[in-house]
Design an enzyme around this catalytic site. Structure first.
Site, PDB file in Angstrom:
ATOM      1  N   ASP A   8      16.885  40.790 122.814  1.00 41.12           N
ATOM      2  CA  ASP A   8      17.966  41.683 123.261  1.00 41.12           C
ATOM      3  C   ASP A   8      17.573  43.170 123.297  1.00 41.12           C
ATOM      4  O   ASP A   8      17.367  43.785 122.247  1.00 41.12           O
ATOM      5  CB  ASP A   8      19.182  41.534 122.341  1.00 41.12           C
ATOM      6  CG  ASP A   8      19.620  40.082 122.153  1.00 41.12           C
ATOM      7  OD1 ASP A   8      18.746  39.203 122.010  1.00 41.12           O
ATOM      8  OD2 ASP A   8      20.841  39.835 122.118  1.00 41.12           O
ATOM      9  N   GLU A  39      21.472  41.666 127.445  1.00 39.13           N
ATOM     10  CA  GLU A  39      22.940  41.679 127.355  1.00 39.13           C
ATOM     11  C   GLU A  39      23.484  42.949 126.694  1.00 39.13           C
ATOM     12  O   GLU A  39      24.665  43.246 126.828  1.00 39.13           O
ATOM     13  CB  GLU A  39      23.449  40.442 126.599  1.00 39.13           C
ATOM     14  CG  GLU A  39      23.062  40.451 125.126  1.00 39.13           C
ATOM     15  CD  GLU A  39      23.991  39.629 124.234  1.00 39.13           C
ATOM     16  OE1 GLU A  39      24.957  39.054 124.739  1.00 39.13           O
ATOM     17  OE2 GLU A  39      23.725  39.599 123.024  1.00 39.13           O
ATOM     18  N   ASN A  40      22.620  43.674 125.949  1.00 39.49           N
ATOM     19  CA  ASN A  40      23.076  44.887 125.249  1.00 39.49           C
ATOM     20  C   ASN A  40      22.407  46.149 125.782  1.00 39.49           C
ATOM     21  O   ASN A  40      22.376  47.180 125.109  1.00 39.49           O
ATOM     22  CB  ASN A  40      22.769  44.799 123.745  1.00 39.49           C
ATOM     23  CG  ASN A  40      23.261  43.523 123.103  1.00 39.49           C
ATOM     24  OD1 ASN A  40      22.462  42.655 122.767  1.00 39.49           O
ATOM     25  ND2 ASN A  40      24.566  43.404 122.952  1.00 39.49           N
ATOM     26  N   ASN A  67      26.720  36.552 125.475  1.00 37.66           N
ATOM     27  CA  ASN A  67      28.166  36.757 125.337  1.00 37.66           C
ATOM     28  C   ASN A  67      28.615  38.128 125.839  1.00 37.66           C
ATOM     29  O   ASN A  67      29.789  38.333 126.114  1.00 37.66           O
ATOM     30  CB  ASN A  67      28.617  36.551 123.883  1.00 37.66           C
ATOM     31  CG  ASN A  67      27.824  37.383 122.901  1.00 37.66           C
ATOM     32  OD1 ASN A  67      26.594  37.281 122.847  1.00 37.66           O
ATOM     33  ND2 ASN A  67      28.494  38.215 122.136  1.00 37.66           N
ATOM     34  N   HIS A  68      27.664  39.071 125.981  1.00 35.65           N
ATOM     35  CA  HIS A  68      28.014  40.395 126.531  1.00 35.65           C
ATOM     36  C   HIS A  68      27.794  40.478 128.045  1.00 35.65           C
ATOM     37  O   HIS A  68      27.778  41.574 128.612  1.00 35.65           O
ATOM     38  CB  HIS A  68      27.204  41.492 125.835  1.00 35.65           C
ATOM     39  CG  HIS A  68      27.651  41.734 124.421  1.00 35.65           C
ATOM     40  ND1 HIS A  68      28.860  42.320 124.119  1.00 35.65           N
ATOM     41  CD2 HIS A  68      27.066  41.445 123.238  1.00 35.65           C
ATOM     42  CE1 HIS A  68      28.996  42.385 122.799  1.00 35.65           C
ATOM     43  NE2 HIS A  68      27.919  41.855 122.240  1.00 35.65           N
ATOM     44  N   HIS A 153      21.152  31.251 123.021  1.00 36.86           N
ATOM     45  CA  HIS A 153      21.811  32.492 122.615  1.00 36.86           C
ATOM     46  C   HIS A 153      22.902  32.124 121.616  1.00 36.86           C
ATOM     47  O   HIS A 153      23.983  31.672 122.011  1.00 36.86           O
ATOM     48  CB  HIS A 153      22.398  33.174 123.858  1.00 36.86           C
ATOM     49  CG  HIS A 153      22.810  34.584 123.625  1.00 36.86           C
ATOM     50  ND1 HIS A 153      21.913  35.623 123.628  1.00 36.86           N
ATOM     51  CD2 HIS A 153      24.009  35.133 123.345  1.00 36.86           C
ATOM     52  CE1 HIS A 153      22.547  36.754 123.382  1.00 36.86           C
ATOM     53  NE2 HIS A 153      23.837  36.483 123.184  1.00 36.86           N
ATOM     54  N   HIS A 178      20.257  36.837 120.429  1.00 34.13           N
ATOM     55  CA  HIS A 178      21.624  37.192 120.013  1.00 34.13           C
ATOM     56  C   HIS A 178      21.749  37.812 118.618  1.00 34.13           C
ATOM     57  O   HIS A 178      22.564  38.703 118.430  1.00 34.13           O
ATOM     58  CB  HIS A 178      22.602  36.017 120.120  1.00 34.13           C
ATOM     59  CG  HIS A 178      23.986  36.305 119.593  1.00 34.13           C
ATOM     60  ND1 HIS A 178      24.870  37.124 120.255  1.00 34.13           N
ATOM     61  CD2 HIS A 178      24.623  35.914 118.455  1.00 34.13           C
ATOM     62  CE1 HIS A 178      26.008  37.187 119.540  1.00 34.13           C
ATOM     63  NE2 HIS A 178      25.870  36.473 118.447  1.00 34.13           N
ATOM     64  N   HIS A 180      19.645  39.691 116.931  1.00 38.32           N
ATOM     65  CA  HIS A 180      18.970  40.992 116.877  1.00 38.32           C
ATOM     66  C   HIS A 180      18.030  41.129 115.671  1.00 38.32           C
ATOM     67  O   HIS A 180      17.537  42.224 115.418  1.00 38.32           O
ATOM     68  CB  HIS A 180      19.972  42.163 116.878  1.00 38.32           C
ATOM     69  CG  HIS A 180      20.821  42.221 118.115  1.00 38.32           C
ATOM     70  ND1 HIS A 180      21.636  43.281 118.417  1.00 38.32           N
ATOM     71  CD2 HIS A 180      20.962  41.344 119.135  1.00 38.32           C
ATOM     72  CE1 HIS A 180      22.265  43.053 119.561  1.00 38.32           C
ATOM     73  NE2 HIS A 180      21.868  41.882 120.012  1.00 38.32           N
TER      74      HIS A 180
HETATM   75 FE   LIG Z   1      24.813  38.053 122.118  1.00 40.88          FE
HETATM   76 FE   LIG Z   2      22.642  40.765 121.680  1.00 40.61          FE
END
Ligand SMILES: [Fe+2]
Ligand SMILES: [Fe+2]
Length: 270
Positions: A8, A39-40, A67-68, A153, A178, A180
């Site tokens: 990520d 995603e981040n 999820n983001h 994830h 996910h 991190h």
């Molecule tokens: Fe995530």
């Molecule tokens: Fe993430």
């Protein structure tokens, strides 16, 4: 085949570090294929189309989300057009974008990459195991498909490890994203699939999973909505895994990659 998957990317620090590192690592590790989770990438929440373009330009072959995925709404029309950007496969039918990408490399070899999202402590999506199994009945490692990489994830290491074992021998690698936080459990499972529970983030580790410490600590102490979380912007560590596959598409090697920032650096010898 030599592959790199970066975890990520967190905010500007993670994005800039990855964009700088990808061309360097492509040359140094003689990479055939690079994937990144982004995603981040946009201030901790989602991915902007301009950022995706910059990552592809730097040498990413595929970008995964999570999820983001939808935090930046401009990504919805973008993902409909861009097959190299994928989101979890087990979202409900009709969700924009695809959960897998079949990439043809410059030399003609093909790589399939797919992402599933876990359900423990996360949104109740379709079953990640059954959804992935269905995809893999249509794509098998062999003469016309040289590598298959799965991104799981998920929050729980138990679910990730079970997912890895469930596809052992059918795919080249299963790597987690996910949380991190990089895990140190790189291994090749008995039937030949490389595995690591979490790649870790590309971001500033003087933080709470990439976000500035004070606001994150206050949320745990006060249990009240507080300041909006913002990304920590100190020097980022680029974190991921290097995977090598043999003629049959199964893994012969998986090793951690860490570069810059606060974590101890490590790079595989190639
Ligand atoms: Fe995530
Ligand atoms: Fe993430």
């Amino acid at each position: 085949m030599k592959l790199l998957f970066l975890g990520d990317l967190l905010g500007r620090a993670g994005r800039d570090a990855a964009i700088k590192a990808i061309p360097e690592l492509r040359a140094k590790l003689k990479l055939d294929f690079v994937a990144v989770n982004a995603e981040n990438a946009s201030h901790g929440f989602g991915l902007g189309p301009d950022m995706a373009d910059a990552l592809f330009k730097a040498g990413a072959d595929v970008i995964t989300l999570g999820n983001h995925a939808w935090d930046r709404r401009e990504i919805i029309p973008y993902i409909a057009q861009e097959k190299r950007l994928i989101r979890p496969l087990n979202y409900p039918p009709g969700t924009p974008g695809q959960g897998s990408a079949l990439v043809t490399l410059a030399d003609g070899r093909k790589v399939l990459i797919a992402q599933a999202m876990g359900r423990l402590f996360m949104d109740p999506l379709n079953c990640p195991f059954m959804t992935m199994d269905e995809l893999l009945t249509r794509h098998r490692l062999g003469n016309s498909l040289h590598a298959i990489i799965l991104d799981i994830h998920a929050e729980a290491s138990s679910e990730k490890m079970a997912f890895g074992h469930a596809f052992d021998g059918r795919v080249s690698a299963v790597v987690g994203t996910h949380t991190h936080i990089p895990t140190a459990d790189h291994q090749i499972f008995p039937r030949g699939t490389a595995y690591c529970s979490d790649l870790g983030m590309c971001g500033d580790y003087d933080s709470v999973i990439g976000m500035s410490k004070d606001a994150a600590i206050a949320r745990f102490i006060r249990k009240m909505p507080g300041e909006r979380l913002t990304p920590a912007e100190g020097p980022a560590t680029v974190c991921g895994a290097f995977i090598e596959t043999g003629e049959d598409g199964l893994a012969t090697r998986i090793e951690p990659v860490r570069l810059g920032g606060r974590l101890r650096p490590t790079l595989p010898e190639v």
